[in-house]
Each structure stands twice: as C-alpha cells, then as structure tokens.
Design an enzyme around this catalytic site. Structure first.
Site, mmCIF file in Angstrom:
data_model
loop_
_atom_site.group_PDB
_atom_site.id
_atom_site.type_symbol
_atom_site.label_atom_id
_atom_site.label_comp_id
_atom_site.label_asym_id
_atom_site.label_seq_id
_atom_site.Cartn_x
_atom_site.Cartn_y
_atom_site.Cartn_z
ATOM 1 N N SER A 137 -19.329 36.345 -45.056
ATOM 2 C CA SER A 137 -18.170 37.205 -45.351
ATOM 3 C C SER A 137 -18.139 38.362 -44.366
ATOM 4 O O SER A 137 -19.184 38.773 -43.843
ATOM 5 C CB SER A 137 -18.301 37.757 -46.773
ATOM 6 O OG SER A 137 -17.327 38.749 -47.011
ATOM 7 N N TYR A 147 -23.403 42.004 -53.383
ATOM 8 C CA TYR A 147 -22.598 40.976 -52.717
ATOM 9 C C TYR A 147 -22.720 41.091 -51.199
ATOM 10 O O TYR A 147 -23.029 40.107 -50.518
ATOM 11 C CB TYR A 147 -21.127 41.065 -53.148
ATOM 12 C CG TYR A 147 -20.262 40.021 -52.479
ATOM 13 C CD1 TYR A 147 -20.214 38.718 -52.969
ATOM 14 C CD2 TYR A 147 -19.515 40.324 -51.336
ATOM 15 C CE1 TYR A 147 -19.448 37.738 -52.345
ATOM 16 C CE2 TYR A 147 -18.745 39.357 -50.709
ATOM 17 C CZ TYR A 147 -18.701 38.070 -51.218
ATOM 18 O OH TYR A 147 -17.938 37.102 -50.591
HETATM 19 N N1 LIG Z 1 -11.771 34.894 -50.994
HETATM 20 C C1 LIG Z 1 -12.272 35.837 -50.219
HETATM 21 O O1 LIG Z 1 -11.638 36.892 -49.993
HETATM 22 C C2 LIG Z 1 -13.604 35.608 -49.536
HETATM 23 C C3 LIG Z 1 -13.897 36.387 -48.405
HETATM 24 C C4 LIG Z 1 -15.100 36.198 -47.742
HETATM 25 C C5 LIG Z 1 -15.989 35.248 -48.191
HETATM 26 N N2 LIG Z 1 -15.704 34.508 -49.305
HETATM 27 C C6 LIG Z 1 -16.689 33.509 -49.737
HETATM 28 O O2 LIG Z 1 -16.076 32.244 -49.701
HETATM 29 C C7 LIG Z 1 -16.776 31.349 -50.563
HETATM 30 C C8 LIG Z 1 -15.785 30.559 -51.385
HETATM 31 O O3 LIG Z 1 -15.057 31.461 -52.209
HETATM 32 P P1 LIG Z 1 -13.498 31.329 -52.442
HETATM 33 O O4 LIG Z 1 -12.882 32.550 -51.931
HETATM 34 O O5 LIG Z 1 -13.009 30.022 -51.994
HETATM 35 O O6 LIG Z 1 -13.488 31.478 -54.034
HETATM 36 P P2 LIG Z 1 -13.017 30.484 -55.194
HETATM 37 O O7 LIG Z 1 -11.643 29.982 -54.960
HETATM 38 O O8 LIG Z 1 -13.297 31.225 -56.460
HETATM 39 O O9 LIG Z 1 -14.027 29.250 -55.065
HETATM 40 C C9 LIG Z 1 -15.389 29.395 -55.380
HETATM 41 C C10 LIG Z 1 -16.030 28.017 -55.435
HETATM 42 O O10 LIG Z 1 -17.434 28.186 -55.687
HETATM 43 C C11 LIG Z 1 -17.818 27.360 -56.768
HETATM 44 N N3 LIG Z 1 -18.908 27.988 -57.514
HETATM 45 C C12 LIG Z 1 -18.968 29.262 -57.984
HETATM 46 N N4 LIG Z 1 -20.117 29.458 -58.658
HETATM 47 C C13 LIG Z 1 -20.797 28.272 -58.616
HETATM 48 C C14 LIG Z 1 -22.051 27.831 -59.145
HETATM 49 N N5 LIG Z 1 -22.823 28.629 -59.903
HETATM 50 N N6 LIG Z 1 -22.451 26.565 -58.914
HETATM 51 C C15 LIG Z 1 -21.662 25.731 -58.192
HETATM 52 N N7 LIG Z 1 -20.462 26.082 -57.669
HETATM 53 C C16 LIG Z 1 -20.037 27.344 -57.882
HETATM 54 C C17 LIG Z 1 -16.554 27.210 -57.620
HETATM 55 O O11 LIG Z 1 -16.563 25.977 -58.330
HETATM 56 P P3 LIG Z 1 -16.773 25.809 -59.920
HETATM 57 O O12 LIG Z 1 -16.164 26.978 -60.605
HETATM 58 O O13 LIG Z 1 -16.095 24.482 -60.219
HETATM 59 O O14 LIG Z 1 -18.266 25.725 -60.076
HETATM 60 C C18 LIG Z 1 -15.460 27.146 -56.538
HETATM 61 O O15 LIG Z 1 -15.319 25.835 -56.082
HETATM 62 C C19 LIG Z 1 -17.736 32.220 -51.376
HETATM 63 O O16 LIG Z 1 -19.040 32.096 -50.866
HETATM 64 C C20 LIG Z 1 -17.211 33.632 -51.159
HETATM 65 O O17 LIG Z 1 -18.223 34.595 -51.278
HETATM 66 C C21 LIG Z 1 -14.518 34.663 -49.974
#
Ligand SMILES: NC(=O)c1ccc[n+]([C@@H]2O[C@H](COP(=O)([O-])OP(=O)(O)OC[C@H]3O[C@@H](n4cnc5c(N)ncnc54)[C@H](OP(=O)(O)O)[C@@H]3O)[C@@H](O)[C@H]2O)c1
Length: 258
Positions: A137, A147
């Site tokens: 991130s 985080y």
């Molecule tokens: N969105 C942003 O602004 C942003 C920015 C920078 C980095 N990120 C990073 O991008 C990555 C993906 O996030 P996203 O933004 O795509 O969020 P998201 O739409 O909420 O997706 C998160 C994914 O992680 C899975 N997950 C969460 N906890 C889990 C667990 N305990 N075991 C297995 N799977 C788990 C969820 O699946 P289930 O609920 O089905 O388990 C879902 O598929 C993360 O690492 C986040 O930190 C996000």
C-alpha cells in the site's frame, strides 16, 4: 499451462488480479473466506477456458493457513504465480483499541504473506520460474498505526526477496496503491465521502501498472502519476515532515485524528 494462486479474489484488487490472470490463460486457485463468492467467481472464470480451484480459508486461522501452504508446496500441482492480496483495515486508534483486531491485522497482512511466500518460493526456484506479487500500500510510506507498519513490512520484505532472487527467473514485486475503489473502506467502516475524486484509483489500473512495471524490471509499483510523485517526495522528505503530512492528510480525508 501455468497456475496462479490469488488470496482475496472475492472482491476488489484480488478479483481484478484473478480476472487478468484468467484472461492471460492462467489456471487459478482462489483463496478467501466467502465460499459462495469464490464459487460464483469460479463459475464465471471457468467460462473463459481456464481451470479454477476454490480453496476456502481464513488466513488468520493457523490451521486453515497451513492448508493453503500445503497446496503451494504440492509438487504435483505446481503454483507458478502467487498473489498475496487478501487484507483489510481496522478503523481504531491503537492506544485503547481492541488488541485482538490489531493481532488479526498482523496475522493476515504479515504472517500469511510470509508463510505463503515461504511455502511457494522453493518450488519456484527449483523450476527456475515463478512470480510473487504482494499487494502492499501507499500507506507503507506513511506512518499511521498497525496497518501502515504491516504494509511497510510487505514493501521491505518484497524488496529484500527480489534481491535474494536476483539472477534467477523467479520475480517478486509489490504494488503500493493509494485509495482504490473496492469494498475495503466500507468493510473497515471508514467514511470516505470527504475524499476528492482525484485520490481514487480503480482496480484494473493497479493490476495493469503492476504488470507493466514488472515488464520494466521494477520491484515496486506505485500506480497513478500523483501517487508516484508523492511516493518520491515521501522518500526524500525528513521522516518527521512525512509523519506530520500524513496526520494532516488523514484528518482531512477521514476525520480520524491520530
Ligand atoms: N482499497 C484500497 O484503498 C487499498 C489501498 C492500498 C492497498 N490495499 C490492499 O489491497 C488488498 C485488497 O484489498 P481491497 O481493497 O481489494 O479490499 P476488499 O475489496 O475488501 O477485498 C479484500 C479481500 O481480502 C479477503 N480477505 C480479507 N480477510 C481475509 C482473511 N482473513 N482470510 C482470507 N481472505 C481475506 C476478502 O475475502 P473474504 O471476505 O471472502 O475472505 C476479499 O476478497 C489488501 O491487502 C489491502 O490492504 C487496498
């Protein structure tokens, strides 16, 4: 035919990775907790002619994580691409916040990434072919709470891993996106209604820029021009100035005072 294992493909960035990898002809192993959503995505992506395996697991649970590690180590069903993407955030101050939530964050963002990479890398090295993509991130450059500290670990870990793998055909790369339109903020209960439109990236942009940066031999991918400039500034400014800027930015966008 190569196989990619993607964690967290049930929404957001992980789903975009799964779609892109399927479009490129990779078979898939999909890992997340929500079995219904995994099956739905599997059904859809199987339609484009790749084989999709669903592996439901909570990566915060040591026993379920070990099951995914075993899948990655299986010599008869090699995994060529590992995407460590699953993650979440918690909307709480560290001091006085629930310790269990901080621990869960570290379990998924750090322990799972480390253990899955440790399971996947030896087979890749043995075959002298493979790719490890870690979703870090922009927060890894800007200090706030567990985080960003966990994501700083992911960024540094990936850079170190890439150095260790230099001279082989196994590559490691981390993407460091800013705010991305996904379920991430809603799940964390963070109100982003005050955020300007320019701060937002979309999931396809994050994935496309990662593969473009990979092709250019980069180890870190920072999607979006503005975020690239801010990342460059974060690397040259004194750390204390970066810390004050981050506090100002978060207060303006989320109203959360840390
Ligand atoms: N969105 C942003 O602004 C942003 C920015 C920078 C980095 N990120 C990073 O991008 C990555 C993906 O996030 P996203 O933004 O795509 O969020 P998201 O739409 O909420 O997706 C998160 C994914 O992680 C899975 N997950 C969460 N906890 C889990 C667990 N305990 N075991 C297995 N799977 C788990 C969820 O699946 P289930 O609920 O089905 O388990 C879902 O598929 C993360 O690492 C986040 O930190 C996000």
């Amino acid at each position: 035919m190569s196989t990619a294992l993607v964690t967290g493909p049930t929404s957001g960035i992980g789903e975009a990775f799964a779609r892109r990898l399927a479009a490129d002809g990779h078979d898939l192993v999909l890992v997340a907790r929500d079995e219904g959503r995994l099956e739905a995505l599997s059904g859809e992506l199987s339609g484009v002619g790749v084989r999709v395996e669903v592996l439901p697991a909570d990566l915060a649970d040591a026993r379920q994580l070990a099951h995914v590690e075993s899948r990655l180590r299986d010599p008869d069903r090699p995994i060529d691409v590992l995407v460590n993407n699953a993650g979440f955030s918690i909307n709480q101050r560290f001091v006085g916040g629930q310790l269990e939530r901080e621990q869960l964050l570290l379990d998924v963002l750090v322990t799972a990434v480390m253990r899955l990479t440790h399971a996947a890398a030896p087979g890749m090295l043995q075959r002298n072919s493979g790719l490890i993509c870690n979703v870090s991130s922009f927060a890894s450059f800007m200090p706030f709470g567990t985080y960003s500290a966990a994501k700083a670990w992911v960024t540094f870990f990936t850079q170190g891993l890439a150095s260790e793998l230099a001279g082989t055909r196994v590559k490691a790369i981390a993407t460091c996106p800013g705010f991305v339109h996904t379920e991430f903020h809603q799940r964390a209960g963070v109100d982003m209604s005050g955020a300007s439109s320019w701060v937002w990236l979309n999931t396809d942009q994050v994935v496309e820029e990662l593969f473009a940066d990979l092709a250019n031999g980069k180890v870190l991918s920072v999607p979006g021009r503005r975020y690239k400039s801010m990342a460059a500034a974060a690397h040259v400014l004194p750390r204390d100035a970066v810390r004050r800027l981050e506090r100002f930015r978060r207060t303006r966008i989320t109203g959360v005072r840390r």
